[in-house]
Motif scaffolding. Sequence first.
Motif, PDB file in Angstrom:
ATOM      1  N   LEU A 536     -35.546  46.031  21.282  1.00 26.68           N
ATOM      2  CA  LEU A 536     -36.715  46.386  20.490  1.00 26.68           C
ATOM      3  C   LEU A 536     -36.689  45.524  19.239  1.00 26.68           C
ATOM      4  CD1 LEU A 536     -39.187  48.118  19.750  1.00 26.68           C
ATOM      5  CD2 LEU A 536     -37.608  49.773  18.725  1.00 26.68           C
ATOM      6  N   ASN A 537     -37.661  44.635  19.135  1.00 25.12           N
ATOM      7  CA  ASN A 537     -37.693  43.670  18.036  1.00 25.12           C
ATOM      8  C   ASN A 537     -38.904  43.947  17.154  1.00 25.12           C
ATOM      9  OD1 ASN A 537     -37.234  41.462  16.409  1.00 25.12           O
ATOM     10  ND2 ASN A 537     -38.164  39.992  17.833  1.00 25.12           N
ATOM     11  N   THR A 538     -38.648  44.360  15.887  1.00 24.56           N
ATOM     12  CA  THR A 538     -39.721  44.625  14.930  1.00 24.56           C
ATOM     13  C   THR A 538     -39.528  43.750  13.696  1.00 24.56           C
ATOM     14  OG1 THR A 538     -38.623  46.364  13.643  1.00 24.56           O
ATOM     15  CG2 THR A 538     -39.650  47.020  15.732  1.00 24.56           C
ATOM     16  N   LYS A 539     -40.468  43.843  12.776  1.00 18.86           N
ATOM     17  CA  LYS A 539     -40.353  43.072  11.540  1.00 18.86           C
ATOM     18  C   LYS A 539     -39.201  43.565  10.678  1.00 18.86           C
ATOM     19  CE  LYS A 539     -43.762  41.717   9.130  1.00 18.86           C
ATOM     20  NZ  LYS A 539     -44.956  41.689   8.270  1.00 18.86           N
ATOM     21  N   ASP A 540     -38.804  44.843  10.842  1.00 19.27           N
ATOM     22  CA  ASP A 540     -37.762  45.418   9.994  1.00 19.27           C
ATOM     23  C   ASP A 540     -36.388  45.381  10.630  1.00 19.27           C
ATOM     24  OD1 ASP A 540     -39.698  45.907   8.194  1.00 19.27           O
ATOM     25  OD2 ASP A 540     -39.495  48.088   8.166  1.00 19.27           O
ATOM     26  N   SER A 541     -36.319  45.540  11.959  1.00 15.80           N
ATOM     27  CA  SER A 541     -35.022  45.669  12.603  1.00 15.80           C
ATOM     28  C   SER A 541     -35.066  45.108  14.016  1.00 15.80           C
ATOM     29  CB  SER A 541     -34.574  47.134  12.674  1.00 15.80           C
ATOM     30  OG  SER A 541     -34.465  47.718  11.393  1.00 15.80           O
ATOM     31  N   VAL A 542     -33.900  44.845  14.547  1.00  8.80           N
ATOM     32  CA  VAL A 542     -33.713  44.522  15.955  1.00  8.80           C
ATOM     33  C   VAL A 542     -32.747  45.544  16.533  1.00  8.80           C
ATOM     34  CG1 VAL A 542     -32.918  42.835  17.632  1.00  8.80           C
ATOM     35  CG2 VAL A 542     -34.112  42.070  15.574  1.00  8.80           C
ATOM     36  N   VAL A 543     -33.151  46.173  17.641  1.00 12.00           N
ATOM     37  CA  VAL A 543     -32.321  47.199  18.273  1.00 12.00           C
ATOM     38  C   VAL A 543     -31.938  46.700  19.665  1.00 12.00           C
ATOM     39  CG1 VAL A 543     -32.150  49.595  19.032  1.00 12.00           C
ATOM     40  CG2 VAL A 543     -33.512  49.028  17.013  1.00 12.00           C
ATOM     41  N   TYR A 544     -30.601  46.594  19.874  1.00 14.56           N
ATOM     42  CA  TYR A 544     -30.083  46.208  21.179  1.00 14.56           C
ATOM     43  C   TYR A 544     -29.537  47.450  21.890  1.00 14.56           C
ATOM     44  CZ  TYR A 544     -30.295  41.223  20.057  1.00 14.56           C
ATOM     45  OH  TYR A 544     -30.717  39.957  19.754  1.00 14.56           O
ATOM     46  N   GLY A 545     -29.629  47.432  23.207  1.00 14.36           N
ATOM     47  CA  GLY A 545     -29.092  48.538  23.984  1.00 14.36           C
ATOM     48  C   GLY A 545     -28.322  48.060  25.191  1.00 14.36           C
ATOM     49  N   ASN A 546     -27.518  48.938  25.706  1.00 15.03           N
ATOM     50  CA  ASN A 546     -26.747  48.640  26.909  1.00 15.03           C
ATOM     51  C   ASN A 546     -26.417  49.962  27.588  1.00 15.03           C
ATOM     52  OD1 ASN A 546     -25.265  46.946  28.757  1.00 15.03           O
ATOM     53  ND2 ASN A 546     -23.406  47.802  27.842  1.00 15.03           N
ATOM     54  N   GLY A 547     -26.493  49.992  28.945  1.00 15.11           N
ATOM     55  CA  GLY A 547     -26.164  51.246  29.613  1.00 15.11           C
ATOM     56  C   GLY A 547     -26.340  51.175  31.108  1.00 15.11           C
ATOM     57  N   TYR A 548     -26.163  52.330  31.734  1.00 17.70           N
ATOM     58  CA  TYR A 548     -26.313  52.420  33.191  1.00 17.70           C
ATOM     59  C   TYR A 548     -26.826  53.804  33.543  1.00 17.70           C
ATOM     60  CZ  TYR A 548     -22.337  55.551  33.849  1.00 17.70           C
ATOM     61  OH  TYR A 548     -21.518  56.654  33.817  1.00 17.70           O
ATOM     62  N   LEU A 549     -27.364  53.926  34.743  1.00 17.56           N
ATOM     63  CA  LEU A 549     -27.804  55.207  35.305  1.00 17.56           C
ATOM     64  C   LEU A 549     -27.417  55.227  36.769  1.00 17.56           C
ATOM     65  CD1 LEU A 549     -29.511  57.850  35.500  1.00 17.56           C
ATOM     66  CD2 LEU A 549     -31.506  56.384  35.933  1.00 17.56           C
ATOM     67  N   SER A 550     -26.769  56.304  37.196  1.00 16.01           N
ATOM     68  CA  SER A 550     -26.372  56.461  38.588  1.00 16.01           C
ATOM     69  C   SER A 550     -27.314  57.442  39.279  1.00 16.01           C
ATOM     70  CB  SER A 550     -24.928  56.965  38.686  1.00 16.01           C
ATOM     71  OG  SER A 550     -24.615  57.284  40.038  1.00 16.01           O
ATOM     72  N   PHE A 551     -27.987  56.956  40.329  1.00 15.17           N
ATOM     73  CA  PHE A 551     -28.824  57.856  41.121  1.00 15.17           C
ATOM     74  C   PHE A 551     -27.975  58.810  41.965  1.00 15.17           C
ATOM     75  CE2 PHE A 551     -32.068  54.285  40.945  1.00 15.17           C
ATOM     76  CZ  PHE A 551     -32.882  54.948  40.038  1.00 15.17           C
ATOM     77  N   LYS A 552     -26.710  58.470  42.178  1.00 19.35           N
ATOM     78  CA  LYS A 552     -25.861  59.268  43.065  1.00 19.35           C
ATOM     79  C   LYS A 552     -25.523  60.618  42.463  1.00 19.35           C
ATOM     80  CE  LYS A 552     -23.950  55.082  45.140  1.00 19.35           C
ATOM     81  NZ  LYS A 552     -22.745  54.259  45.398  1.00 19.35           N
ATOM     82  N   ASN A 553     -25.118  60.616  41.175  1.00 18.14           N
ATOM     83  CA  ASN A 553     -24.769  61.888  40.527  1.00 18.14           C
ATOM     84  C   ASN A 553     -25.615  62.173  39.293  1.00 18.14           C
ATOM     85  OD1 ASN A 553     -23.710  60.042  38.735  1.00 18.14           O
ATOM     86  ND2 ASN A 553     -21.574  60.443  39.293  1.00 18.14           N
ATOM     87  N   GLU A 554     -26.630  61.303  39.059  1.00 14.21           N
ATOM     88  CA  GLU A 554     -27.576  61.463  37.956  1.00 14.21           C
ATOM     89  C   GLU A 554     -26.904  61.406  36.585  1.00 14.21           C
ATOM     90  OE1 GLU A 554     -30.406  64.593  38.438  1.00 14.21           O
ATOM     91  OE2 GLU A 554     -30.672  64.219  40.581  1.00 14.21           O
ATOM     92  N   THR A 555     -25.778  60.731  36.496  1.00 13.28           N
ATOM     93  CA  THR A 555     -25.128  60.528  35.191  1.00 13.28           C
ATOM     94  C   THR A 555     -25.613  59.219  34.580  1.00 13.28           C
ATOM     95  OG1 THR A 555     -23.238  59.411  36.216  1.00 13.28           O
ATOM     96  CG2 THR A 555     -23.077  61.800  35.884  1.00 13.28           C
ATOM     97  N   PHE A 556     -25.502  59.126  33.252  1.00 12.73           N
ATOM     98  CA  PHE A 556     -25.929  57.912  32.574  1.00 12.73           C
ATOM     99  C   PHE A 556     -25.162  57.750  31.264  1.00 12.73           C
ATOM    100  CE2 PHE A 556     -28.257  60.992  30.181  1.00 12.73           C
ATOM    101  CZ  PHE A 556     -28.483  60.419  28.931  1.00 12.73           C
ATOM    102  N   GLU A 557     -25.148  56.530  30.784  1.00 10.78           N
ATOM    103  CA  GLU A 557     -24.645  56.210  29.453  1.00 10.78           C
ATOM    104  C   GLU A 557     -25.572  55.174  28.844  1.00 10.78           C
ATOM    105  OE1 GLU A 557     -20.629  55.013  29.181  1.00 10.78           O
ATOM    106  OE2 GLU A 557     -19.811  56.895  29.958  1.00 10.78           O
ATOM    107  N   LEU A 558     -25.908  55.360  27.583  1.00 10.20           N
ATOM    108  CA  LEU A 558     -26.775  54.435  26.870  1.00 10.20           C
ATOM    109  C   LEU A 558     -26.252  54.273  25.453  1.00 10.20           C
ATOM    110  CD1 LEU A 558     -29.360  52.728  26.623  1.00 10.20           C
ATOM    111  CD2 LEU A 558     -30.566  54.841  25.994  1.00 10.20           C
ATOM    112  N   ALA A 559     -25.995  53.047  25.072  1.00  5.64           N
ATOM    113  CA  ALA A 559     -25.540  52.735  23.713  1.00  5.64           C
ATOM    114  C   ALA A 559     -26.608  51.902  23.025  1.00  5.64           C
ATOM    115  CB  ALA A 559     -24.215  51.985  23.758  1.00  5.64           C
ATOM    116  N   ILE A 560     -27.014  52.300  21.820  1.00  8.62           N
ATOM    117  CA  ILE A 560     -28.045  51.601  21.051  1.00  8.62           C
ATOM    118  C   ILE A 560     -27.446  51.161  19.726  1.00  8.62           C
ATOM    119  CG2 ILE A 560     -30.283  51.826  19.913  1.00  8.62           C
ATOM    120  CD1 ILE A 560     -31.061  53.864  21.994  1.00  8.62           C
ATOM    121  N   THR A 561     -27.550  49.890  19.437  1.00  8.69           N
ATOM    122  CA  THR A 561     -27.008  49.342  18.188  1.00  8.69           C
ATOM    123  C   THR A 561     -28.142  48.684  17.407  1.00  8.69           C
ATOM    124  OG1 THR A 561     -24.900  48.907  19.265  1.00  8.69           O
ATOM    125  CG2 THR A 561     -25.305  47.821  17.147  1.00  8.69           C
ATOM    126  N   PRO A 562     -28.456  49.175  16.199  1.00 11.41           N
ATOM    127  CA  PRO A 562     -29.526  48.597  15.371  1.00 11.41           C
ATOM    128  C   PRO A 562     -28.982  47.525  14.427  1.00 11.41           C
ATOM    129  CG  PRO A 562     -28.845  50.690  14.459  1.00 11.41           C
ATOM    130  CD  PRO A 562     -27.969  50.453  15.667  1.00 11.41           C
TER     131      PRO A 562
END
Length: 620
Positions: A536-562
Amino acid sequence: MNFKLIILTRLFLVILLIGFFAFGSLLLSFAYSNNFRIWFIEAIVNTERLKLDIKGKTLLEIGWQPELTINNISIKNKAWTRPENVSQIDQLSLQISIPKLFNGDIFINDLSISKPEIFLFKNKKSDTNWNFSNQKADSNVLDVPVIFENLHIISGIFHYYDETRDMNFEGDIDSLKGSGGWQLPITIESKGSYQHKTLNLQASAGSYLELYSEKKPYPVKLDIAFGQTEIAIRGTVIHPLQVADPKLNLSLKGSDIAELFPLIGIPLPPSSAYKITGDLSRHGTTWRFDHFNGEIGHSDLQGTVLVNPKLEPLYFNMDLFAKTLDLADLSGFIGGEPNHPDQRVTIDDTLIPDHHFDLKQIRAANGKARLRATNIINKEVPITNFDGQLSLNNGVLKFEPAMFGIDDGRVNFWMTAQGSQNPADVDIQINVIDLSLSRLIKKVNDIQKTLGKVNGKLQLKGSGNTLKEILSSSNGGAYLVQFDGKISALIVELIGLDIFHALGYYILGDTQIPILCAVADVNIKDGIVQSKTLLLNTKDSVVYGNGYLSFKNETFELAITPYPRDFSPLTLRSTLKFSGTILNPEFSINPLSTLMLLPPVDIGEVQNIDCQKMIRQAKD
């Protein structure tokens, strides 16, 4: 000359006496000899294909209305090696009216059949074991050579196997009673079961005299109760013994429209409670159900359905329209449970349905269907103008496509499921065109202030007989992109944990800042969605993310760094973490990384980002 005439007369009298004697002998033998009766009945019934075998005793009561009882009967089709018998009957008893034979009618006063068991079979060539003739009968002409006054069937069982569809059907008749006469109405009442569900039937029609009438329409009435399904037919049939022209009214009512499949042969998805009424007619070999109106769940329904049961497999064509469509009523198409109180959650508290699709039903018919709707009921996202088309052809199910709108945006959905394979191979593609973020996310007021439109595509291939199996085995990719939009400044500063600026926006009022670009690009492999780019790139900040989602057990992890672009004295920059399951997410911040930045100093230096390049990479 007179001598020759006398000789011819005597010869004629001798032949006549021999004939009477032979006929009398036959009558006496038939009346008093069990073996002769068996031989005689089998001789007149058996044909090139049909073989009647009487293994038990027979009994004849002589009179003007003789009654014949036959025990332990089997009927075979000589052209078929399996099943061994077409029918087995424990006991059959019939009473015939001899005086009415002189009128040319075979009038059966009473026919009773005890413990019949029927074995019906259709092979892959669509040949049937109950066809005892080399010629196919004309389905448009009905011949009724026998008039039944009373009919009783007790404790009957039937089996039907269709090799073309690889489907078994079973049922039983606890009791069936029928009555009628030349001038009396015909009535039938039956109680039993079919496919392990109760099946009760009540029918009434005009007399045999009305049946043969070519001027007066023949009245019919039929009520069927099958499981939770109720079917009622009322109306008349013109020329019922020739090219029948029915003018009928059909009413359907039940808790799940999918329950109709064993009766009509059309695969239908699970549904909420429904009630539908319309006109039923026949044109050639095609039945037409039109001018109908009804309700399925919270949706209204009208349209036309055509069915041709003479084609192999059965063919259908549906054109349906709903003024108001509750999207939850369509959840059965993806394995959902329309009658579940919360459509978002399955019985085992997971989001992705794990209900098995019946591939045999998908292979049971060919056809196409279209459903259009203007007003859509949906709690989460406001949807308009639904238009879905599907086709079934030799076990291949296609959505081509299903489309709906969200404000000025559109979503197009294509799917191909190879139902001829087990498990089914499934291809899915979804195109997202100009969707408004503010309309997609309504529950958070500040997010609703976000402006801009999202475009994207999902493509995946999977294999399975449930939606969960398909997604859990899927491979493919997806992307969503946005540019030239705007977002709540308060949301951006809170993501960056910029307390100073966030407090200012809270006190003085929020504003909107431009979104230079937003990109979500993911890869899907073996049911795991792994991010390639989250930005997410705006005039004030840039936000990077990284993660995964498993359809098998519906678990997920998402990390967001501004990464804020501007200086702020109270920036607690840290990685925001979301994890858990889709229905039970958790949020956390690494406290050590936050403390390490105290007192916070942010020089606002962030590298320049080529948005156009990142968007092109995502689309590629």
